[in-house]
Motif scaffolding. Structure first.
Motif, PDB file in Angstrom:
ATOM      1  N   TYR A 171      95.615  49.072   4.429  1.00 55.19           N
ATOM      2  CA  TYR A 171      94.790  48.097   6.033  1.00 55.19           C
ATOM      3  C   TYR A 171      96.012  47.686   6.494  1.00 55.19           C
ATOM      4  CZ  TYR A 171      91.393  45.739   8.251  1.00 55.19           C
ATOM      5  OH  TYR A 171      90.025  45.341   9.481  1.00 55.19           O
ATOM      6  N   LEU A 172      95.860  48.113   7.929  1.00 55.84           N
ATOM      7  CA  LEU A 172      97.341  47.229   8.188  1.00 55.84           C
ATOM      8  C   LEU A 172      96.882  46.191   9.736  1.00 55.84           C
ATOM      9  CD1 LEU A 172     100.479  47.722   8.382  1.00 55.84           C
ATOM     10  CD2 LEU A 172      99.380  49.608  10.262  1.00 55.84           C
ATOM     11  N   ILE A 173      97.288  45.482   9.490  1.00 50.28           N
ATOM     12  CA  ILE A 173      97.359  44.349  10.860  1.00 50.28           C
ATOM     13  C   ILE A 173      98.654  44.185  11.452  1.00 50.28           C
ATOM     14  CG2 ILE A 173      96.387  41.757  10.723  1.00 50.28           C
ATOM     15  CD1 ILE A 173      95.020  42.202   8.792  1.00 50.28           C
ATOM     16  N   ASN A 174      98.050  43.439  12.694  1.00 50.93           N
ATOM     17  CA  ASN A 174      99.006  43.634  14.058  1.00 50.93           C
ATOM     18  C   ASN A 174      98.806  41.972  14.084  1.00 50.93           C
ATOM     19  OD1 ASN A 174     101.305  43.750  16.035  1.00 50.93           O
ATOM     20  ND2 ASN A 174      99.794  43.734  17.097  1.00 50.93           N
ATOM     21  N   MET A 175      98.627  40.978  13.763  1.00 49.27           N
ATOM     22  CA  MET A 175      97.860  39.866  13.492  1.00 49.27           C
ATOM     23  C   MET A 175      98.013  39.292  15.762  1.00 49.27           C
ATOM     24  SD  MET A 175      96.298  37.718  11.992  1.00 49.27           S
ATOM     25  CE  MET A 175      96.442  38.073  10.176  1.00 49.27           C
ATOM     26  N   PRO A 176      96.638  39.048  15.800  1.00 57.77           N
ATOM     27  CA  PRO A 176      96.591  38.604  17.224  1.00 57.77           C
ATOM     28  C   PRO A 176      97.251  36.983  17.374  1.00 57.77           C
ATOM     29  CG  PRO A 176      94.580  39.478  16.499  1.00 57.77           C
ATOM     30  CD  PRO A 176      95.275  39.335  15.274  1.00 57.77           C
ATOM     31  N   ILE A 225      89.656  36.349  11.604  1.00 61.06           N
ATOM     32  CA  ILE A 225      89.496  35.992  10.222  1.00 61.06           C
ATOM     33  C   ILE A 225      88.599  36.485   9.913  1.00 61.06           C
ATOM     34  CG2 ILE A 225      90.805  34.621   8.389  1.00 61.06           C
ATOM     35  CD1 ILE A 225      91.715  32.739   9.933  1.00 61.06           C
ATOM     36  N   LEU A 226      87.198  36.071  10.428  1.00 63.02           N
ATOM     37  CA  LEU A 226      86.325  36.037   9.075  1.00 63.02           C
ATOM     38  C   LEU A 226      85.998  38.121   9.449  1.00 63.02           C
ATOM     39  CD1 LEU A 226      83.737  35.704   8.203  1.00 63.02           C
ATOM     40  CD2 LEU A 226      82.250  35.050  10.169  1.00 63.02           C
ATOM     41  N   GLY A 227      86.329  38.599  10.678  1.00 60.02           N
ATOM     42  CA  GLY A 227      86.149  39.585  11.005  1.00 60.02           C
ATOM     43  C   GLY A 227      86.772  40.895   9.772  1.00 60.02           C
ATOM     44  N   MET A 228      88.187  40.263   9.717  1.00 53.29           N
ATOM     45  CA  MET A 228      89.508  41.334   9.038  1.00 53.29           C
ATOM     46  C   MET A 228      88.973  41.089   7.581  1.00 53.29           C
ATOM     47  SD  MET A 228      92.799  40.079  11.718  1.00 53.29           S
ATOM     48  CE  MET A 228      92.396  38.682  11.430  1.00 53.29           C
ATOM     49  N   ILE A 229      88.750  39.957   7.461  1.00 52.62           N
ATOM     50  CA  ILE A 229      88.314  39.773   5.622  1.00 52.62           C
ATOM     51  C   ILE A 229      87.140  40.554   5.353  1.00 52.62           C
ATOM     52  CG2 ILE A 229      87.506  38.339   3.891  1.00 52.62           C
ATOM     53  CD1 ILE A 229      89.122  36.441   5.167  1.00 52.62           C
ATOM     54  N   GLU A 230      85.838  40.862   6.344  1.00 48.64           N
ATOM     55  CA  GLU A 230      84.403  41.146   5.864  1.00 48.64           C
ATOM     56  C   GLU A 230      85.052  42.749   5.517  1.00 48.64           C
ATOM     57  OE1 GLU A 230      82.330  40.244   9.191  1.00 48.64           O
ATOM     58  OE2 GLU A 230      80.436  38.353   7.412  1.00 48.64           O
ATOM     59  N   ARG A 231      86.436  43.159   6.920  1.00 51.04           N
ATOM     60  CA  ARG A 231      86.039  44.803   7.293  1.00 51.04           C
ATOM     61  C   ARG A 231      87.127  44.787   6.524  1.00 51.04           C
ATOM     62  NH1 ARG A 231      85.226  49.811   7.624  1.00 51.04           N
ATOM     63  NH2 ARG A 231      86.148  50.735   8.641  1.00 51.04           N
ATOM     64  N   ILE A 232      87.958  43.880   5.100  1.00 51.93           N
ATOM     65  CA  ILE A 232      89.128  44.366   4.996  1.00 51.93           C
ATOM     66  C   ILE A 232      88.050  44.576   2.882  1.00 51.93           C
ATOM     67  CG2 ILE A 232      90.340  43.487   2.507  1.00 51.93           C
ATOM     68  CD1 ILE A 232      92.449  41.808   4.746  1.00 51.93           C
ATOM     69  N   ASN A 233      87.092  43.994   2.327  1.00 51.86           N
ATOM     70  CA  ASN A 233      85.938  43.991   1.264  1.00 51.86           C
ATOM     71  C   ASN A 233      85.140  45.293   1.673  1.00 51.86           C
ATOM     72  OD1 ASN A 233      87.111  42.152   0.436  1.00 51.86           O
ATOM     73  ND2 ASN A 233      85.659  40.493   2.009  1.00 51.86           N
ATOM     74  N   VAL A 271      96.168  47.839  -0.465  1.00 53.40           N
ATOM     75  CA  VAL A 271      97.312  46.357   0.595  1.00 53.40           C
ATOM     76  C   VAL A 271      97.403  46.085   1.473  1.00 53.40           C
ATOM     77  CG1 VAL A 271     100.017  46.297   0.778  1.00 53.40           C
ATOM     78  CG2 VAL A 271      99.682  47.869  -0.861  1.00 53.40           C
ATOM     79  N   VAL A 272      97.467  45.039   2.144  1.00 55.81           N
ATOM     80  CA  VAL A 272      97.176  44.544   3.497  1.00 55.81           C
ATOM     81  C   VAL A 272      98.259  44.248   3.646  1.00 55.81           C
ATOM     82  CG1 VAL A 272      96.076  42.664   4.761  1.00 55.81           C
ATOM     83  CG2 VAL A 272      94.747  43.437   3.310  1.00 55.81           C
ATOM     84  N   MET A 273      98.183  44.898   5.015  1.00 51.60           N
ATOM     85  CA  MET A 273     100.107  44.779   5.546  1.00 51.60           C
ATOM     86  C   MET A 273     100.271  44.119   7.251  1.00 51.60           C
ATOM     87  SD  MET A 273     102.759  48.335   5.581  1.00 51.60           S
ATOM     88  CE  MET A 273     102.829  47.782   3.590  1.00 51.60           C
ATOM     89  N   GLN A 301      92.754  32.454   3.056  1.00 49.15           N
ATOM     90  CA  GLN A 301      91.224  32.493   3.448  1.00 49.15           C
ATOM     91  C   GLN A 301      90.702  34.001   2.413  1.00 49.15           C
ATOM     92  OE1 GLN A 301      88.483  31.694   6.722  1.00 49.15           O
ATOM     93  NE2 GLN A 301      89.897  30.073   6.948  1.00 49.15           N
ATOM     94  N   LEU A 302      91.567  34.824   2.423  1.00 49.05           N
ATOM     95  CA  LEU A 302      91.741  36.243   1.855  1.00 49.05           C
ATOM     96  C   LEU A 302      91.867  36.210   0.149  1.00 49.05           C
ATOM     97  CD1 LEU A 302      91.318  38.762   2.251  1.00 49.05           C
ATOM     98  CD2 LEU A 302      94.122  39.379   2.342  1.00 49.05           C
ATOM     99  N   ARG A 303      92.556  35.933   0.047  1.00 46.36           N
ATOM    100  CA  ARG A 303      93.273  35.040  -1.894  1.00 46.36           C
ATOM    101  C   ARG A 303      91.444  34.400  -2.407  1.00 46.36           C
ATOM    102  NH1 ARG A 303      95.770  39.077  -3.420  1.00 46.36           N
ATOM    103  NH2 ARG A 303      98.068  39.115  -3.018  1.00 46.36           N
ATOM    104  N   SER A 304      90.649  33.670  -1.335  1.00 42.16           N
ATOM    105  CA  SER A 304      89.475  32.258  -1.632  1.00 42.16           C
ATOM    106  C   SER A 304      88.304  33.823  -1.563  1.00 42.16           C
ATOM    107  CB  SER A 304      89.239  31.732  -1.014  1.00 42.16           C
ATOM    108  OG  SER A 304      88.558  32.168   0.145  1.00 42.16           O
ATOM    109  N   THR A 305      88.661  34.881  -1.670  1.00 43.76           N
ATOM    110  CA  THR A 305      87.666  36.288  -1.175  1.00 43.76           C
ATOM    111  C   THR A 305      87.540  37.256  -2.893  1.00 43.76           C
ATOM    112  OG1 THR A 305      88.386  37.660  -0.391  1.00 43.76           O
ATOM    113  CG2 THR A 305      87.372  36.178   0.752  1.00 43.76           C
ATOM    114  N   SER A 306      87.149  38.319  -3.162  1.00 43.04           N
ATOM    115  CA  SER A 306      87.413  38.400  -4.170  1.00 43.04           C
ATOM    116  C   SER A 306      88.340  40.115  -3.717  1.00 43.04           C
ATOM    117  CB  SER A 306      85.887  39.553  -4.393  1.00 43.04           C
ATOM    118  OG  SER A 306      85.637  40.380  -3.674  1.00 43.04           O
ATOM    119  N   PHE A 307      89.078  39.652  -3.046  1.00 43.40           N
ATOM    120  CA  PHE A 307      90.797  40.510  -2.932  1.00 43.40           C
ATOM    121  C   PHE A 307      91.392  40.538  -3.894  1.00 43.40           C
ATOM    122  CE2 PHE A 307      94.755  41.730  -0.839  1.00 43.40           C
ATOM    123  CZ  PHE A 307      94.308  43.703  -0.810  1.00 43.40           C
TER     124      PHE A 307
END
Length: 474
Positions: A4-9, A54-62, A68-70, A87-93
């Protein structure tokens, strides 16, 4: 491997540019597009992020469940990335987190010393090591640090010439593109031939061999033809830190670029960045204009000698004025780099900079009134400002106090005026009058009133009224 490739806003912007022509500069990030190409060409499944929170990215990742999240991180997106990974690490990822981009190049040590919950940090260009990592994610590769090897990598980095390892442009990778842009970025070189400016990311993150390397002009030509064939574009933005490289070879390179572009079966226009010293050479400017240059980015940075020395710029004040004259006499559309405020600025510094902006560059960009130096993690300027006890904030996004309290008041007065007029300036821009000097002169008048001291707001209101009259808003 699924990535999952992110160009962080961006989280914290440098400053608001009210009058510069953003239609010429679009948000195409060649670096992360190169990463996408490398991943896909090595059998990775890539899902590109299109979320903007952040919320949108985490929901999409799950939903995607990548291995890998890059993440590509700039200084302006470092804080958001820091918050995101926690926040990502606090989820089930349960996958891996891989950090790259300019912030990683400058601050990879701080990422580990501040215990980011990440697995990999790439502090060199992706072409150098990403392919090897894909083949064996457990390997130890110079340029990709982990908690297990970063001290070893730091020692090796200190004891070796990293630039000697750089394989670019022999390992050149084409960026992946999407349709629908007005302007497409192209690489013609990589690195900065100077790499000493105390405020710049290149002073601490440029690993290019000999500081600057040109791409063969055959490859440049191929990029242009391919993008024109695919998307019909004739407008390009060069992504180079310096289009022409060392000044002693700049005229030759400008002639070669002109020759290649003139051989194309269609005409193009392009924007580019060159050094001030190169711009003192009228032949260079004429070559670029003849090739299709329609916007020049150039780092004057200051019209104050002490400030220029503090930045370790390669040019003199005299060369700034010579270059400015040659550019303006040719009516070249220009995006000038000019740092109005920094921690050590005086009232005289601000006056010199704005006088240069108004009288020499004939430029009335409202954003320049509040343009302040931004302190990048790992830069020599960060150490200097910290030594003087002026540094505030943290490595994620430094700020500072002004040494001169009078300058601090000037800065906030300019901020106040900018807030008073910004909506009107946006209206001016929509009318296509962003470079109308008969409007810009009113910004200048207010700036001079603020610098002179005393009450300025009534005068500013009268100048704003004059702008409204000129655009028929009264």
């Amino acid at each position: 491997m699924k990535v999952y490739l992110i160009n962080m806003p961006f989280y914290e912007q440098e400053y608001t540019k009210f009058t510069e022509k953003w239609k010429y500069i679009e948000d195409e990030y060649v670096g992360i597009s190169i990463v996408e190409t490398i991943l896909e060409s090595n059998s990775c499944e890539v899902v590109v992020n299109h979320e903007n929170s952040i919320l949108g990215m985490i929901e999409r990742i799950n939903q995607v469940l990548p291995d890998v999240v890059m993440i590509s991180v700039m200084q302006t997106s470092a804080r958001l990335t820091f918050e995101f990974v926690y926040q990502l690490r606090s989820t089930s990822f349960g996958g891996k987190v891989f950090i790259g981009g300019w912030f990683a190049k400058m601050a990879w040590r701080q990422i580990f010393s501040n215990n980011w919950p990440v697995d990999y940090v790439c502090y060199t260009d992706a072409e150098e090591c990403l392919k090897d990592w894909i083949e064996d994610v457990n390997g130890n590769y110079m340029g990709i640090a982990t908690y297990e090897n970063f001290k070893e990598q730091d020692d090796a980095f200190k004891n070796s010439d990293t630039r000697k390892r750089c394989g670019w442009p022999s390992n050149y990778v084409k960026a992946k593109r999407i349709a629908g842009r007005h302007t497409y970025s192209i690489e013609t070189s990589r690195g900065c031939p100077h790499s000493r400016c105390t405020f710049c990311s290149q002073s601490c993150g440029n690993w290019v061999r000999n500081k600057w390397q040109p791409l063969s002009l055959d490859k440049v030509k191929d990029q242009i033809i391919e993008l024109n064939t695919l998307y019909g574009t004739t407008r390009f933005a060069t992504s180079d830190d310096d289009l022409l490289g060392p000044v002693e070879f700049a005229e030759k390179r400008s002639m070669e670029i002109k020759k290649v572009i003139k051989e194309l079966p269609f005409a193009i226009t392009f924007s580019a960045a060159i050094s001030v010293r190169a711009a003192t050479n009228g032949t260079i400017l004429d070559n670029l204009l003849d090739a299709g240059l329609d916007q020049l980015c150039i780092g004057f940075e200051s019209a104050d000698e002490d400030q220029l020395k503090r930045y370790c710029k390669q040019q003199s004040i005299e060369e700034n004025y010579i270059a400015a004259d040659k550019i303006t006499s040719r009516n070249i559309n220009m995006l000038p780099g000019l740092i109005t405020f920094d921690p050590f600025a005086t009232r005289d510094t601000v006056k010199k900079n704005l006088k240069f902006l108004f009288d020499v560059l004939h430029h009335y960009d409202l954003g320049k009134l509040t343009k302040r130096l931004h302190i990048l993690t790992g830069s020599p300027m960060a150490r200097l400002v910290e030594k003087e006890g002026l540094l505030t904030g943290d490595y994620l996004y430094y700020d500072y106090k002004f040494k001169d309290t009078e300058v601090e008041q000037l800065y906030w007065d300019f901020q106040k005026y900018t807030h008073m007029v910004k909506e009107l300036q946006k209206q001016v821009n929509r009318l296509g009058r962003e470079f109308d000097r008969t409007i810009g002169i009113h910004h200048r008048n207010v700036a001079e009133s603020i610098i002179s001291g005393g009450e300025w707001q009534s005068f500013a209101n009268s100048e704003i009224f004059e702008i409204r009259k000129k655009i028929g808003d009264v």
